[in-house]
Design a protein around this motif. Structure first.
Motif: not given
Lengths: 302, 525
Positions: B32-49
């Motif tokens: 949880n050390a990323l900014s909110r936007a970056e957190q969502q971007r990584v989560l979006g990728h991880v959800a599909d990868c």
């Protein structure tokens, strides 16, 4: 960043006050990093990752001690490597064993990552250490775990698919090579409707669905990953499972199907997918997944 | 539904994936050390990868290593309040329904004819007779007695014949005293006529006397006994209300990390103008206690603090290892002891009582006070006291639920996370895993298993070494399980407690040791 002389450190101008505390806490001087070099490192990492945050705030949130240790190791500081080895050597091997669940493979994985950390490749005469890519936003411990997991997924699990026939006959069918049979195509309307519904979900909801249905992760694993309680994930899965069918049917109806046609399409099409699911999930998943179990059950039924 | 899961699984595999995040972004995301936007971007990728999801899961610390305190934390108090509020509301609805049904029933009876009403009246009258006979209202009108052929008179004289509708409640009200009670010189009671009483009744009241004071007291008691449940209920309600208010105030303080409290002397009197200094992760801050002895530190960074308080005439007080929680307000009473002061500022001890937040005990006091305001009968007071004593002797569920919060406010101890290092040392984090500290436990370092829930921590390892802390690791007690003369000597591999009393310990040789009294006694399985 060459290892600086002690005299250079002494002659450096005193950094601005916000940096003084950071500089002292980071033990940068111990690894021969001068105040100006330290400031340069911070500016470099801030330019790459600050993303709108002010420079001071970004630096205040860094794991400054870990960050400086990693950068000092990447720069070849012997003292930094001593500290790194004392702190992380055993942990590196333990985590590798935990990831691979095999002593020898774990040892091999840790050695391989250790070599990358030290830097075996060179560019312009300089060693390229993987530690230079650590930004200090997370802990160095967590970063090392991730690097080990990444190396394991990228290299070792791919290699496991290349299994000799002897090994296959000795170890059993789970070592069989992947059947490259292409998946059958389903109803394009249904697939489009499902895609639309999935795209409309939150990334977190998609993550939970994929982890639970596709990867066969347990509720506890998913909960730990999202830092929530297991019951939260359980409720979320139950709620999403109920909602998905409704939304897909709604989407099919909105594409011109009658309610009955939509329900038939949803039920009929999926029966044809059993083979596809089995083949796609057996390619590299280490754990027995939900879908594989279902596929086997479906195979028995047919 | 299973087919739906298969379809969703297939389409999830087909989702488009962007570029993979590197190990640095993934590890920062996991912490949880990323900014909110970056957190969502990584989560979006991880959800599909799938690969990145696998990396995330593989990189998680072993579940045996880190255990977040979540096991048997009592339900939040507002859940408790909502639950019981719902129960109370449903009871009120049911009672209302019953009341309305009965009302309709009586109306139907009256409408249907005279006979049922007379029959009902007779029943009421029969109930009334023992009261009169027993001397609750001695001499209260012979006319009220059920003389033969005098039913109609009795109906009139009892003043219950106030209406064509005869209802139990109205009938019962005739037993209530409608005028103040006065004792005359002969210790007899005289009842002054009520201003709005009817003349015939006034006349009767004037004639009402009692043979002894006790009899009238009994009559008075009858009224107060009727009032007692109300005052009890009122006291109970007030207690609940005060308690709930106290809890809500504690919960509504979740705005930013704050530390506040009051400086008191040994007698509990507040000490104003005391200098209170805290030293923490971001340096030190000093404030002076106000006229009510209160001090407050706003906008604190969560972490471990030490606090110093000094006032002239008092010894300097220092409190260390004070943990300030993220987005929470810690309330800390600081008691100073009389002694040589280290400064000469004008500290003043005032006699004003310290203001303390509502607690269940205070709620009880408030309830008792309210009962006193309502002039309860001796029984009422006795019951309140008995109830309080009972509650003091046997902690109620409400108190048990409030205790962790009270403890939290007093000790300001955050939820700790625990891990065991690779070399078997015990580590604790008080800031959600941002930093870890080694916690020394005995002389043992070869720990292999840990269990924590609330402030209870169990840690075990080599050669049966087992330690227990019931205060989040501040103090430790070595526990040596033994059963039938056999002591636990094997390496402990797993510890698990379903509640503070019931737990099990697994050892490497396959045996399991069980306790059902929080580790006092053990049995081997």
């Amino acid at each position: 960043m060459a290892a600086p002389q002690e005299t250079e450190v002494a002659n450096d101008p005193t950094p601005a006050s916000p940096f003084t505390d950071l500089y002292e806490r980071s033990h940068a001087a111990e690894f021969g990093i001068s105040a100006s070099e330290f400031q340069g490192l911070l500016e470099e990492v801030s330019a790459k990752h600050a993303a709108g945050a002010s420079f001071e705030n970004f630096c205040a949130g860094l794991r400054i001690e870990d960050f400086v240790l990693a950068r000092a190791c990447a720069a070849g500081s012997e003292r930094a490597w001593e500290v790194f080895m004392a702190r992380f050597r055993e942990k590196l091997y333990d985590v590798a064993r935990q990831i691979t669940r095999d002593d020898s493979v774990g040892h091999e994985l840790a050695d391989s990552v250790y070599a990358d950390l030290y830097g075996t490749r060179t560019r312009d005469g300089q060693r390229i250490s993987k530690l230079a890519s650590y930004s200090g936003r997370g802990s160095l411990d967590g970063w090392l775990r991730t690097v080990l997991a990444q190396e394991y997924v990228n290299t070792y699990r791919k290699q496991r698919r290349l299994v000799s026939l002897d090994e296959e006959s000795e170890e059993g069918v789970q070592f069989a090579a992947v059947n490259p049979e292409p998946p059958p195509h389903g109803d394009p309307l249904l697939e489009r409707a499902t895609d639309n519904v999935l795209r409309s979900l939150d990334p977190e909801d998609r993550f939970v669905l994929a982890s639970y249905f596709l990867d066969g992760r347990t509720l506890a694993e998913i909960a730990r990953s999202l830092k929530v309680h297991e019951s939260t994930i359980s409720r979320k899965v139950e709620k999403m499972t109920k909602g998905l069918r409704k939304q897909i049917l709604k989407s099919l109806v909105s594409q011109g199907m009658s309610r009955r046609q939509a329900e038939e399409a949803l039920d009929t099409d999926v029966r044809d997918l059993a083979l596809d699911i089995r083949s796609s999930l057996t390619q590299d998943s280490a754990v027995a997944t939900f879908s594989r179990k279902e596929a086997k059950a479906g195979e028995r039924r047919t | 539904m299973d087919r739906l899961k298969q379809l969703v699984s297939k389409r999830l595999q087909m989702q488009e994936q962007g570029p993979h995040p590197n190990a640095d972004a993934l590890s920062a995301y996991a912490e949880n050390a990323l900014s909110r936007a970056e957190q969502q971007r990584v989560l979006g990728h991880v959800a599909d990868c799938k690969n990145c999801r696998d990396i995330l899961f593989l990189a998680q610390p072993d579940s045996a290593e880190t255990q977040v305190v979540a096991a048997y934390r009592p339900a939040r108090v507002w859940h408790f309040a909502v639950r019981w509020g719902a129960v109370a509301a449903s009871l009120v609805i049911v009672a209302g329904g019953v009341f309305l049904t009965r009302k309709e029933f009586f109306r139907a009876e009256h409408k249907s004819g005279q006979a049922p009403a007379v029959q009902h009246y007779d029943k009421l009258e029969a109930k009334q007779v023992p009261l009169l006979k027993d001397g609750y209202i001695s001499g209260a009108e012979p006319a009220a007695q059920p003389a033969a052929g005098a039913k109609e008179n009795a109906r009139t004289d009892l003043a219950v014949a106030t209406a064509p509708k005869i209802r139990p409640q109205e009938k019962h009200m005739t037993a209530k005293l409608q005028s103040p009670i006065q004792f005359d010189s002969s210790d007899q009671v005289q009842m002054a006529p009520a201003a709005n009483a009817r003349p015939e009744l006034n006349q009767r009241h004037q004639n009402v006397t009692t043979q002894t004071k006790n009899e009238v007291t009994s009559s008075e008691m009858l009224d107060k006994a009727a009032a007692a449940p109300q005052s009890m209920a009122k006291a109970k309600d007030t207690g609940t209300l005060s308690y709930a208010t106290g809890t809500v105030s504690a919960q509504s303080a979740v705005a930013a990390s704050k530390l506040e409290g009051a400086v008191l002397d040994q007698s509990g009197a507040v000490v104003s103008n005391a200098e209170v200094t805290i030293i923490g992760p971001t340096g030190s801050k000093t404030v002076t206690s106000d006229g009510a002895g209160k001090f407050k530190f706003d906008q604190l960074t969560p972490g471990s603090y030490s606090l110093k308080a000094e006032a002239p005439g008092f010894k300097q007080k220092e409190i260390t290892d004070l943990a300030v929680l993220d987005h929470q307000t810690s309330d800390l009473p600081v008691k100073l002891e009389v002694g040589a002061s280290s400064s000469d500022s004008s500290g003043m001890v005032t006699s004003a009582a310290p203001e303390i937040e509502s607690s269940p005990e205070e709620a009880k006091i408030a309830g008792a006070l309210l009962s006193a305001d309502a002039q309860p009968s001796p029984q009422t007071t006795a019951e309140v006291v008995a109830r309080d004593q009972k509650q003091a002797a046997k902690p109620s569920r409400r108190k048990a639920a409030a205790e962790p919060e009270a403890g939290m406010a007093g000790k300001a101890m955050p939820q700790a996370q625990w891990t065991i290092t690779a070399d078997g040392m015990l580590q604790r984090s008080l800031d959600s895993g941002r930093s870890w500290e080694i916690v020394p436990v005995g002389s043992t370092s070869g720990f292999r298993a840990i269990f924590s829930a609330d402030s209870d921590v169990w840690v075990g390892g080599k050669a049966g070494a087992l330690y227990h802390s019931s205060d989040s690791g501040q103090t430790w007690k070595q526990v040596t399980p033994s059963s039938k003369g056999e002591k636990l000597a094997a390496d402990i591999s797993h510890i698990e407690f379903s509640d503070p009393a019931n737990g099990s310990i697994s050892v490497v040789n396959g045996a399991t040791w069980l306790t059902s009294d929080g580790g006092q006694t053990w049995r081997k399985k």
